[in-house]
Design a protein around this motif. Structure first.
Motif, PDB file in Angstrom:
ATOM      1  N   SER A  98      -7.401   3.641 101.497  1.00  0.00           N
ATOM      2  CA  SER A  98      -8.535   2.761 101.245  1.00  0.00           C
ATOM      3  C   SER A  98      -9.629   3.537 100.533  1.00  0.00           C
ATOM      4  CB  SER A  98      -9.061   2.178 102.558  1.00  0.00           C
ATOM      5  OG  SER A  98      -9.565   3.212 103.367  1.00  0.00           O
ATOM      6  N   GLY A  99     -10.615   2.816 100.043  1.00  0.00           N
ATOM      7  CA  GLY A  99     -11.732   3.465  99.358  1.00  0.00           C
ATOM      8  C   GLY A  99     -12.319   2.565  98.304  1.00  0.00           C
ATOM      9  N   TRP A 100     -13.062   3.157  97.392  1.00  0.00           N
ATOM     10  CA  TRP A 100     -13.731   2.431  96.331  1.00  0.00           C
ATOM     11  C   TRP A 100     -12.700   1.982  95.284  1.00  0.00           C
ATOM     12  CZ3 TRP A 100     -12.363   5.199  92.163  1.00  0.00           C
ATOM     13  CH2 TRP A 100     -12.162   6.557  92.310  1.00  0.00           C
ATOM     14  N   VAL A 101     -13.104   1.045  94.444  1.00  0.00           N
ATOM     15  CA  VAL A 101     -12.264   0.582  93.339  1.00  0.00           C
ATOM     16  C   VAL A 101     -13.114   0.628  92.083  1.00  0.00           C
ATOM     17  CG1 VAL A 101     -10.885  -1.312  92.392  1.00  0.00           C
ATOM     18  CG2 VAL A 101     -10.959  -0.946  94.856  1.00  0.00           C
ATOM     19  N   ALA A 102     -12.601   1.234  91.033  1.00  0.00           N
ATOM     20  CA  ALA A 102     -13.331   1.343  89.775  1.00  0.00           C
ATOM     21  C   ALA A 102     -12.344   1.202  88.617  1.00  0.00           C
ATOM     22  CB  ALA A 102     -14.045   2.691  89.684  1.00  0.00           C
ATOM     23  N   SER A 103     -12.882   0.879  87.455  1.00  0.00           N
ATOM     24  CA  SER A 103     -12.022   0.823  86.266  1.00  0.00           C
ATOM     25  C   SER A 103     -11.933   2.226  85.670  1.00  0.00           C
ATOM     26  CB  SER A 103     -12.605  -0.156  85.239  1.00  0.00           C
ATOM     27  OG  SER A 103     -13.605   0.474  84.470  1.00  0.00           O
ATOM     28  N   PRO A 104     -11.014   2.436  84.743  1.00  0.00           N
ATOM     29  CA  PRO A 104     -10.894   3.752  84.112  1.00  0.00           C
ATOM     30  C   PRO A 104     -12.148   4.159  83.324  1.00  0.00           C
ATOM     31  CG  PRO A 104      -8.934   2.453  83.695  1.00  0.00           C
ATOM     32  CD  PRO A 104      -9.933   1.543  84.332  1.00  0.00           C
ATOM     33  N   VAL A 105     -13.006   3.190  82.978  1.00  0.00           N
ATOM     34  CA  VAL A 105     -14.204   3.529  82.197  1.00  0.00           C
ATOM     35  C   VAL A 105     -15.495   3.451  83.021  1.00  0.00           C
ATOM     36  CG1 VAL A 105     -13.138   2.830  80.017  1.00  0.00           C
ATOM     37  CG2 VAL A 105     -14.492   1.170  81.313  1.00  0.00           C
ATOM     38  N   SER A 106     -15.391   3.194  84.314  1.00  0.00           N
ATOM     39  CA  SER A 106     -16.588   3.091  85.157  1.00  0.00           C
ATOM     40  C   SER A 106     -17.424   4.364  85.068  1.00  0.00           C
ATOM     41  CB  SER A 106     -16.206   2.851  86.613  1.00  0.00           C
ATOM     42  OG  SER A 106     -15.699   1.564  86.782  1.00  0.00           O
ATOM     43  N   GLY A 107     -18.715   4.169  84.829  1.00  0.00           N
ATOM     44  CA  GLY A 107     -19.645   5.292  84.771  1.00  0.00           C
ATOM     45  C   GLY A 107     -19.623   6.070  83.470  1.00  0.00           C
ATOM     46  N   LYS A 108     -18.787   5.677  82.532  1.00  0.00           N
ATOM     47  CA  LYS A 108     -18.703   6.387  81.254  1.00  0.00           C
ATOM     48  C   LYS A 108     -19.485   5.622  80.201  1.00  0.00           C
ATOM     49  CE  LYS A 108     -14.117   8.177  82.267  1.00  0.00           C
ATOM     50  NZ  LYS A 108     -12.700   8.098  81.938  1.00  0.00           N
ATOM     51  N   LYS A 109     -20.104   6.347  79.284  1.00  0.00           N
ATOM     52  CA  LYS A 109     -20.781   5.709  78.159  1.00  0.00           C
ATOM     53  C   LYS A 109     -19.771   5.612  77.033  1.00  0.00           C
ATOM     54  CE  LYS A 109     -25.577   5.815  78.023  1.00  0.00           C
ATOM     55  NZ  LYS A 109     -26.736   5.869  77.253  1.00  0.00           N
ATOM     56  N   ILE A 110     -19.382   4.408  76.734  1.00  0.00           N
ATOM     57  CA  ILE A 110     -18.438   4.238  75.633  1.00  0.00           C
ATOM     58  C   ILE A 110     -19.073   3.334  74.584  1.00  0.00           C
ATOM     59  CG2 ILE A 110     -16.437   4.644  77.107  1.00  0.00           C
ATOM     60  CD1 ILE A 110     -15.878   1.689  77.103  1.00  0.00           C
ATOM     61  N   GLY A 111     -18.634   3.481  73.375  1.00  0.00           N
ATOM     62  CA  GLY A 111     -19.220   2.761  72.254  1.00  0.00           C
ATOM     63  C   GLY A 111     -18.771   1.313  72.169  1.00  0.00           C
ATOM     64  N   ARG A 112     -19.479   0.570  71.315  1.00  0.00           N
ATOM     65  CA  ARG A 112     -19.175  -0.858  71.210  1.00  0.00           C
ATOM     66  C   ARG A 112     -17.796  -1.111  70.621  1.00  0.00           C
ATOM     67  NH1 ARG A 112     -23.652  -2.425  66.875  1.00  0.00           N
ATOM     68  NH2 ARG A 112     -22.635  -1.552  65.067  1.00  0.00           N
ATOM     69  N   ASN A 113     -17.295  -0.233  69.747  1.00  0.00           N
ATOM     70  CA  ASN A 113     -15.940  -0.421  69.215  1.00  0.00           C
ATOM     71  C   ASN A 113     -14.897  -0.273  70.312  1.00  0.00           C
ATOM     72  OD1 ASN A 113     -16.843  -0.945  66.646  1.00  0.00           O
ATOM     73  ND2 ASN A 113     -16.679   1.196  65.972  1.00  0.00           N
ATOM     74  N   GLN A 114     -15.128   0.671  71.232  1.00  0.00           N
ATOM     75  CA  GLN A 114     -14.206   0.830  72.352  1.00  0.00           C
ATOM     76  C   GLN A 114     -14.269  -0.393  73.269  1.00  0.00           C
ATOM     77  OE1 GLN A 114     -15.913   4.716  73.353  1.00  0.00           O
ATOM     78  NE2 GLN A 114     -13.814   5.499  73.429  1.00  0.00           N
ATOM     79  N   TRP A 115     -15.502  -0.910  73.500  1.00  0.00           N
ATOM     80  CA  TRP A 115     -15.632  -2.121  74.310  1.00  0.00           C
ATOM     81  C   TRP A 115     -14.924  -3.294  73.638  1.00  0.00           C
ATOM     82  CZ3 TRP A 115     -16.136  -2.140  79.099  1.00  0.00           C
ATOM     83  CH2 TRP A 115     -16.978  -1.264  79.775  1.00  0.00           C
ATOM     84  N   LEU A 116     -15.063  -3.404  72.341  1.00  0.00           N
ATOM     85  CA  LEU A 116     -14.411  -4.491  71.615  1.00  0.00           C
ATOM     86  C   LEU A 116     -12.893  -4.396  71.763  1.00  0.00           C
ATOM     87  CD1 LEU A 116     -14.869  -6.955  69.866  1.00  0.00           C
ATOM     88  CD2 LEU A 116     -14.807  -5.480  67.862  1.00  0.00           C
ATOM     89  N   GLN A 117     -12.350  -3.178  71.706  1.00  0.00           N
ATOM     90  CA  GLN A 117     -10.908  -2.998  71.890  1.00  0.00           C
ATOM     91  C   GLN A 117     -10.471  -3.419  73.301  1.00  0.00           C
ATOM     92  OE1 GLN A 117     -10.333   1.135  70.951  1.00  0.00           O
ATOM     93  NE2 GLN A 117      -9.777   0.698  68.812  1.00  0.00           N
ATOM     94  N   ILE A 118     -11.279  -3.065  74.275  1.00  0.00           N
ATOM     95  CA  ILE A 118     -10.942  -3.422  75.661  1.00  0.00           C
ATOM     96  C   ILE A 118     -11.013  -4.930  75.849  1.00  0.00           C
ATOM     97  CG2 ILE A 118     -11.727  -3.276  78.068  1.00  0.00           C
ATOM     98  CD1 ILE A 118     -12.655  -0.390  77.408  1.00  0.00           C
ATOM     99  N   ILE A 119     -12.102  -5.531  75.398  1.00  0.00           N
ATOM    100  CA  ILE A 119     -12.334  -6.967  75.596  1.00  0.00           C
ATOM    101  C   ILE A 119     -11.282  -7.813  74.895  1.00  0.00           C
ATOM    102  CG2 ILE A 119     -13.948  -8.855  75.090  1.00  0.00           C
ATOM    103  CD1 ILE A 119     -16.210  -6.793  75.526  1.00  0.00           C
ATOM    104  N   THR A 120     -10.824  -7.377  73.753  1.00  0.00           N
ATOM    105  CA  THR A 120      -9.854  -8.162  72.986  1.00  0.00           C
ATOM    106  C   THR A 120      -8.412  -7.721  73.207  1.00  0.00           C
ATOM    107  OG1 THR A 120     -10.144  -6.716  71.068  1.00  0.00           O
ATOM    108  CG2 THR A 120     -11.542  -8.706  71.180  1.00  0.00           C
TER     109      THR A 120
END
Length: 169
Positions: A98-120
């Motif tokens: 048991s414990g916390w749950v986070a995504s692979p990018v939690s707490g990281k500063k990533i750029g908008r192009n990386q976010w766009l790749q993730i979202i799409t």
């Protein structure tokens, strides 16, 4: 906690608690049921049975002192004990983690192009089940829900930033 409070609380509160336990049905029960039917229909694996009610009731009622249980709850507990004899529970895993749950990018500063790749990302969008990786202290979950929560946090942290200029146009 239940053992301590159930031993000392007033009968009316204990009765209310017992009835709440007996009537509880997980909000995910329909989802679990549909998933199981779909999985069994694929014929990929041997058909299996999943319990959709009773696991939690059995576990919680066992923690109330037997002499304080209502007659109805005592009878239900006897039935549930037979039902789950030798089986594992949905809500408990003695060898579990048991414990916390986070995504692979939690707490990281990533750029908008990386976010766009993730979202799409169509693989994420079409994934039926989350991927969980067990790590020390918790889990890393690669799901659209976890990524969308991180994206929301990133936009909230920098509302006038690089996100707004690209996506509001």
């Amino acid at each position: 906690m239940i053992k301590v409070h159930a031993a000392l609380c007033e009968v009316t509160y204990l009765s209310f608690f017992e009835n709440s336990i007996k009537k509880y049905i997980s909000p995910r029960a329909v989802e679990w049921y549909k998933s199981r039917i779909e999985q069994n229909n694929t014929k990929e694996y041997a058909p299996v049975y999943w319990s959709f009610w009773g696991d939690m009731q059995d576990q919680l009622l066992q923690n109330i002192p037997f002499e304080r249980l209502s007659c109805e709850s005592k009878n239900l507990l006897r039935v549930l004990e037979r039902k789950f004899e030798g089986r594992s529970y949905r809500y408990m895993n003695g060898d579990g983690h048991s414990g916390w749950v986070a995504s692979p990018v939690s707490g990281k500063k990533i750029g908008r192009n990386q976010w766009l790749q993730i979202i799409t990302n169509q693989k994420l969008k079409n994934r039926r089940h989350s991927k969980w990786n067990e790590v020390k202290g918790g889990f890393i979950e690669s799901s659209i829900e976890m990524f969308s929560g991180d994206f929301s946090s990133a936009v909230r942290a920098e509302p006038e930033s690089r996100f707004a200029s690209k996506y509001v146009e």
